[in-house]
Motif scaffolding. Sequence first.
Motif, short mmCIF file in Angstrom:
data_model
loop_
_atom_site.label_atom_id
_atom_site.label_comp_id
_atom_site.label_asym_id
_atom_site.label_seq_id
_atom_site.Cartn_x
_atom_site.Cartn_y
_atom_site.Cartn_z
N TYR A 114 0.80 -1.23 0.00
CA TYR A 114 0.00 0.00 0.00
C TYR A 114 0.84 1.28 0.00
CZ TYR A 114 -3.56 -3.41 1.25
OH TYR A 114 -4.39 -4.50 1.26
N ASP A 115 1.85 1.34 0.84
CA ASP A 115 2.68 2.54 0.95
C ASP A 115 3.96 2.18 1.69
OD1 ASP A 115 2.03 2.43 3.69
OD2 ASP A 115 0.38 3.82 3.45
N PRO B 18 -2.28 8.87 -3.93
CA PRO B 18 -1.93 7.50 -3.56
C PRO B 18 -0.41 7.29 -3.50
CG PRO B 18 -2.47 7.58 -5.88
CD PRO B 18 -2.74 8.96 -5.33
N GLN C 265 -1.00 -2.28 -5.24
CA GLN C 265 -1.26 -1.00 -5.89
C GLN C 265 -1.00 -1.14 -7.39
OE1 GLN C 265 -2.95 1.16 -4.40
NE2 GLN C 265 -1.75 2.55 -3.17
#
Length: 449
Positions: free
Chosen positions: A134-135, A277, A333
Amino acid sequence: MARYSPHTAESRQQLLQEIGVESIGDLLKVIPQGLQEVEFDLPEGKSELEVRQLLQTLADRNRHLDSASAFLGAGCYRHFIPAAVWALVSRGEFLTSYTPYQPEAAQGTLQTIFEFQTGIARLTGLPVANASLYDGASATAEAVLMALRLQKKRSHLLIAGSLHPEYQELLDTYLKGLEVTTAPLPLETSGKLDLEVLKAQLTSECAAVVVQCPNFYGIIEDLGAIAPIVHEAGALLIVVVTDPTAYALLKTPGDGGADIVAGEAHCLGTPPSFGGPHLGILATKSEFIRQVPGRLVSITQDARGQQVYTLTLQTREQHIRREKATSNVCTNQSLMAAAASVYMALLGPDGLRQIATSSVQLAHQAQSEIAKLPGYKLLYNAPFFHEFVIQCPISAQEVVNRGVAQGIYPGVPLSRWEKDRDRDLLICVTEMNTTSQIQQLVEFLASIA
């Protein structure tokens, strides 16, 4: 807006008759009458043109990086993005693609992810990279959990004090409820990790050491010196990266001895935006592949002997592993990873190296000019990539406030995370900053001093 409604009055009546009610109101009778009588002070409906004009008026109140001299970083970086990246990624095949569970119907999506994995593996210098997370913060936490699975008899972590504070905060959240202890590793006055303290704190209980490079303050850590110390104690080295373009110039973390690399890669093709994002990355050694969280795409052959792409070693909890799954990460992602794939393919090693070189040169130019200003102090003297910390003569937040009023975003105040660093400002310079913008920044800071 009515043209977007698929139902006519006749079709709605037909639907009501089919389910045996006379009106839509009949469907709402289960709602208490007191709630049904609530009146909302809503404006009259508007046409599509009027809605667009209203939204544009609101959007014009936003400030964007193209309209100012911005020196913002702290984990979210602005690099040049060729127009072709989003011209390609905005195609329906990428923009609306769904989870590639059926490889026979998702070869394009799977190949794109595979190309992303390949690019990340090359940038990090490790043979295996997953399909993305995600990050950067969650990727770091997943890397730590992965290290704990690999080191089942160890339950202690050493974490560099120069790890991004938000990554540290999220990691603390992930570790709550687990029988795991952590300890911070201090920095030398130069801004680098204190290796003597590292040696002293490493014990047989330590599962992993987490080091960010370049670190949160922009300093380039000596991974070649850190890795042997960590490995001699039987621990794993996790290297956190927040701008992978650095490794177009630097020796890769894998070559430096990292066992796991995790972090952020949104700057590979995705512009900085409020709230994201983002794009998490994770890479590791081949022997650790079965503990990699999330998805992994690989190449195989179909029944006809043709090369094809497929998901492999899936660990999603909704599959047969259930509670034995390595992670509860259920997706990746894909769109941001596709952008990164196109970005890396378009620029290639030479293009990435050019971006990194320009960033380094411009950042050092800015630091050198600011260092000459009376009232300002450079806090660290170790080699840095494209970020550095200065101490201002007044509150760093006040410096930012004055700069914003003049169309300059001079940096990020460290007091946002460290309350005792009221005068410290983190400045980031990339190839997107011009020499005239740097001069504008220097003149602005001089006016305050």
